[in-house]
Design an enzyme around this catalytic site. Sequence first.
Site, PDB file in Angstrom:
ATOM      1  N   ASN A   1      -6.084   5.778   7.291  1.00  0.00           N
ATOM      2  CA  ASN A   1      -5.826   4.946   6.115  1.00  0.00           C
ATOM      3  C   ASN A   1      -5.029   5.653   5.031  1.00  0.00           C
ATOM      4  O   ASN A   1      -4.030   5.139   4.558  1.00  0.00           O
ATOM      5  CB  ASN A   1      -7.169   4.458   5.559  1.00  0.00           C
ATOM      6  CG  ASN A   1      -7.037   3.535   4.387  1.00  0.00           C
ATOM      7  OD1 ASN A   1      -6.791   3.963   3.274  1.00  0.00           O
ATOM      8  ND2 ASN A   1      -7.223   2.248   4.629  1.00  0.00           N
TER       9      ASN A   1
ATOM     10  N   GLU B   1       0.833  -1.205   0.000  1.00  0.00           N
ATOM     11  CA  GLU B   1       0.000   0.000   0.000  1.00  0.00           C
ATOM     12  C   GLU B   1       0.872   1.261   0.000  1.00  0.00           C
ATOM     13  O   GLU B   1       2.088   1.201   0.163  1.00  0.00           O
ATOM     14  CB  GLU B   1      -0.890   0.024   1.255  1.00  0.00           C
ATOM     15  CG  GLU B   1      -2.276  -0.545   1.047  1.00  0.00           C
ATOM     16  CD  GLU B   1      -3.246   0.477   0.485  1.00  0.00           C
ATOM     17  OE1 GLU B   1      -2.786   1.559   0.017  1.00  0.00           O
ATOM     18  OE2 GLU B   1      -4.457   0.212   0.521  1.00  0.00           O
TER      19      GLU B   1
ATOM     20  N   ASP C   1      -9.868   1.791  -4.316  1.00  0.00           N
ATOM     21  CA  ASP C   1      -8.966   1.982  -3.178  1.00  0.00           C
ATOM     22  C   ASP C   1      -8.292   3.351  -3.322  1.00  0.00           C
ATOM     23  O   ASP C   1      -8.898   4.365  -3.040  1.00  0.00           O
ATOM     24  CB  ASP C   1      -7.950   0.840  -3.119  1.00  0.00           C
ATOM     25  CG  ASP C   1      -7.275   0.712  -1.766  1.00  0.00           C
ATOM     26  OD1 ASP C   1      -7.059   1.749  -1.101  1.00  0.00           O
ATOM     27  OD2 ASP C   1      -6.951  -0.413  -1.353  1.00  0.00           O
TER      28      ASP C   1
ATOM     29  N   ASN D   1     -11.576   5.662   2.140  1.00  0.00           N
ATOM     30  CA  ASN D   1     -10.273   5.102   1.811  1.00  0.00           C
ATOM     31  C   ASN D   1      -9.404   6.152   1.127  1.00  0.00           C
ATOM     32  O   ASN D   1      -9.049   7.143   1.725  1.00  0.00           O
ATOM     33  CB  ASN D   1     -10.470   3.839   0.962  1.00  0.00           C
ATOM     34  CG  ASN D   1      -9.306   2.894   1.018  1.00  0.00           C
ATOM     35  OD1 ASN D   1      -8.156   3.297   0.939  1.00  0.00           O
ATOM     36  ND2 ASN D   1      -9.590   1.602   1.150  1.00  0.00           N
TER      37      ASN D   1
END
Length: 301
Positions: free
Chosen positions: A123, A36, A228, A181
């Site tokens: 996040n 990520e 995402d 997100n």
Amino acid sequence: MVDRFRTRFEVLDERFRRVNGDEWTECLWTGGRWLEGPAWFPAGRFLVFSDIPNDRLLRWDETTGAVGVFRQPAGYANGHTVDRRGRLVSCEQGRRRVTRTEADGTDTVLAERWRGRRLNSPNDVVERSDGSIWFTDPSYGIDSDYEGNRAEREIDGNHVYRVDPHDGEVHLVADDFGQPNGLAFSPDESQLYVVDTRAKHLRRFRVTESGTLRGDEVFATCDAGSFDGVRLDDAGRVWVAAYDGLHCFDPDGTLLGKLRLPEVVANFTFGGPKRNHLYICASSSLFSLRVNVNGVRYPGW
């Protein structure tokens, strides 16, 4: 995973035919559990990215091609950004906070509570040119021990927040998300795009002069799993990570095309000296290719 494969741009609208890039997409590294949050450091010519379940940050060096551990443990860090002074700003899911790494290596906590209650698990994060820090706070890091530390929530809901650049106060700016997100500003910072992974769509807000959000609309819905991370190019096109690759939307909301990839894409960024090098975190691998579009240059850069 092979070290390269043919690049596949899928044209869904004729306006996407002008978008192209390298014939081959490179796999720079593989072996993570869930990658990520890639963040490009232009001064050092390196990329920092997260391997969340392994609780580490990794560093890819453009000059040598080497990948090594940048930080471990890392608070199960997820998304990152590099601020206008070249400092790393990170969302630490495990420690339930947003931090900034200073030039001397020390960490400054930018946000860990709202109205006295601990955040869920920050996040993704972006900086606006006024110095404010905007971040999403879903529950992934407290839902289990896989991506953080299982814990009871102290805040009723999963929200989007803004950290005031003057007094450091944390302000709630959107409170009706399932799982907020990725987020990104339009080129002039007048609009904010925010992914709701649970709802499988991307929303667009108008940013007011006072730093609040207005005019909410669903900008795009995902047709392959869920969205995402999100980034924009300098033409205002909106690129969003999905299960089958990167989806590219015109500012009018039309899905123009896709960059197909062999793993589920979590997040990505534009890097390199001209911001035309895509670095893509997809499941266990880090992919890269040079494209003929440039990532947006925001005010103050």
